[in-house]
Design a protein around this motif. Sequence first.
Motif, PDB file in Angstrom:
ATOM      1  N   VAL A  21       7.720  30.345 -52.376  1.00  0.00           N
ATOM      2  CA  VAL A  21       9.004  30.925 -52.012  1.00  0.00           C
ATOM      3  C   VAL A  21      10.046  29.824 -51.881  1.00  0.00           C
ATOM      4  O   VAL A  21       9.760  28.761 -51.329  1.00  0.00           O
ATOM      5  N   GLN A  22      11.233  30.084 -52.392  1.00  0.00           N
ATOM      6  CA  GLN A  22      12.346  29.169 -52.226  1.00  0.00           C
ATOM      7  C   GLN A  22      13.425  29.872 -51.410  1.00  0.00           C
ATOM      8  O   GLN A  22      14.043  30.827 -51.878  1.00  0.00           O
ATOM      9  N   VAL A  23      13.628  29.422 -50.160  1.00  0.00           N
ATOM     10  CA  VAL A  23      14.630  30.034 -49.286  1.00  0.00           C
ATOM     11  C   VAL A  23      16.010  29.530 -49.689  1.00  0.00           C
ATOM     12  O   VAL A  23      16.221  28.322 -49.834  1.00  0.00           O
ATOM     13  N   THR A  24      16.935  30.464 -49.867  1.00  0.00           N
ATOM     14  CA  THR A  24      18.290  30.097 -50.295  1.00  0.00           C
ATOM     15  C   THR A  24      19.341  30.308 -49.209  1.00  0.00           C
ATOM     16  O   THR A  24      20.413  29.707 -49.269  1.00  0.00           O
ATOM     17  N   LYS A  25      19.030  31.146 -48.195  1.00  0.00           N
ATOM     18  CA  LYS A  25      20.040  31.413 -47.171  1.00  0.00           C
ATOM     19  C   LYS A  25      19.387  31.948 -45.910  1.00  0.00           C
ATOM     20  O   LYS A  25      18.415  32.701 -45.971  1.00  0.00           O
ATOM     21  N   VAL A  26      19.934  31.560 -44.752  1.00  0.00           N
ATOM     22  CA  VAL A  26      19.492  32.064 -43.447  1.00  0.00           C
ATOM     23  C   VAL A  26      20.745  32.471 -42.681  1.00  0.00           C
ATOM     24  O   VAL A  26      21.719  31.714 -42.619  1.00  0.00           O
ATOM     25  N   GLU A  27      20.716  33.665 -42.075  1.00  0.00           N
ATOM     26  CA  GLU A  27      21.880  34.138 -41.322  1.00  0.00           C
ATOM     27  C   GLU A  27      21.451  35.041 -40.185  1.00  0.00           C
ATOM     28  O   GLU A  27      20.340  35.606 -40.203  1.00  0.00           O
ATOM     29  N   VAL A  28      22.315  35.196 -39.182  1.00  0.00           N
ATOM     30  CA  VAL A  28      22.037  36.058 -38.031  1.00  0.00           C
ATOM     31  C   VAL A  28      23.284  36.881 -37.717  1.00  0.00           C
ATOM     32  O   VAL A  28      24.386  36.327 -37.577  1.00  0.00           O
ATOM     33  N   LEU A  29      23.116  38.175 -37.583  1.00  0.00           N
ATOM     34  CA  LEU A  29      24.196  39.082 -37.206  1.00  0.00           C
ATOM     35  C   LEU A  29      24.001  39.526 -35.760  1.00  0.00           C
ATOM     36  O   LEU A  29      22.861  39.750 -35.328  1.00  0.00           O
ATOM     37  N   THR A  30      25.119  39.661 -35.034  1.00  0.00           N
ATOM     38  CA  THR A  30      25.069  40.146 -33.655  1.00  0.00           C
ATOM     39  C   THR A  30      25.264  41.658 -33.668  1.00  0.00           C
ATOM     40  O   THR A  30      26.322  42.143 -34.060  1.00  0.00           O
ATOM     41  N   LEU A  31      24.223  42.386 -33.258  1.00  0.00           N
ATOM     42  CA  LEU A  31      24.290  43.847 -33.298  1.00  0.00           C
ATOM     43  C   LEU A  31      24.922  44.431 -32.033  1.00  0.00           C
ATOM     44  O   LEU A  31      25.590  45.471 -32.087  1.00  0.00           O
ATOM     45  N   THR A  32      24.689  43.791 -30.901  1.00  0.00           N
ATOM     46  CA  THR A  32      25.298  44.259 -29.654  1.00  0.00           C
ATOM     47  C   THR A  32      26.779  43.875 -29.666  1.00  0.00           C
ATOM     48  O   THR A  32      27.117  42.692 -29.812  1.00  0.00           O
ATOM     49  N   LYS A  33      27.651  44.835 -29.517  1.00  0.00           N
ATOM     50  CA  LYS A  33      29.090  44.570 -29.594  1.00  0.00           C
ATOM     51  C   LYS A  33      29.598  43.900 -28.321  1.00  0.00           C
ATOM     52  O   LYS A  33      29.269  44.337 -27.214  1.00  0.00           O
ATOM     53  N   SER A  34      30.374  42.864 -28.513  1.00  0.00           N
ATOM     54  CA  SER A  34      30.994  42.211 -27.356  1.00  0.00           C
ATOM     55  C   SER A  34      31.957  43.188 -26.672  1.00  0.00           C
ATOM     56  O   SER A  34      32.640  43.974 -27.333  1.00  0.00           O
TER      57      SER A  34
END
Length: 248
Positions: free
Chosen positions: A140-153
């Motif tokens: 496997v070649q990882v090309t991107k890592v990201e995190v989204l915040t689901l709980t709204k501020s």
Amino acid sequence: MNRQTHRYRGLMLLAAPLLASSVALTPAFAAQGRTAGAEAARAPMAPSCELTPGSGGGSPGGNMRYDLHLSGFAPNQSVRVEGKSSFRATVDGAGSLDRQGVRYGTYGVSYRESGSQQGKHVSCVTPPRGEKPGSGTGNVQVTKVEVLTLTKSGSTVDCTKPPKLEFDGKITGTGQGKVRYFWTYASSADPISSGTAEFTPGTTSVSLFKVVEGSVMANTKTVSAFVTLHVPDFNMTARSENVQVTCQ
């Protein structure tokens, strides 16, 4: 010299060529024995077939290709390979055949020995999907890592117990196999959880849902936090936005 003596000499003269012939043939018979033994020692291997991960790795979209290796067949033997990528072919003079770029799956080889009317079949050895021999991570070649915040501020929560904050991690890559990851909370470098993301055929990204408990400080009406997703084998990280909620 009497008649009996003449008869004895005559028999000896007739037997002499036969004895000489017998002695002359003995080394030939011995050589034949040695040749037979040598041929037995050089007896061909039994026909075999093996599927291995392709040297080219994964292609865009995660459709990893494999190589098929045949060996031990009679020279120039006609074969039919049956499976995800079926085809007919002829092995080389050494009884081998390599076919690159076939799809993953279960394969078998059908063939017929010279002078035989009955067909034979050999099942191919198939490795675990997406894994290389001796490797637990696959290709496997990882090309991107990201995190989204689901709980709204700004959301209002019950702070009589630690509020739960939700995040969604995402690892994008190509190929097949497993990728190690772990999470850290706020500014701490200590992992709060870890695992592996598995890339199967057709998979281009893996979603990692994560819930953490926010720390409620005394005499405060807000809770804020962020998380970071780490992929150590590729030295990649992604941090979420800081989420802030209000205690009701």
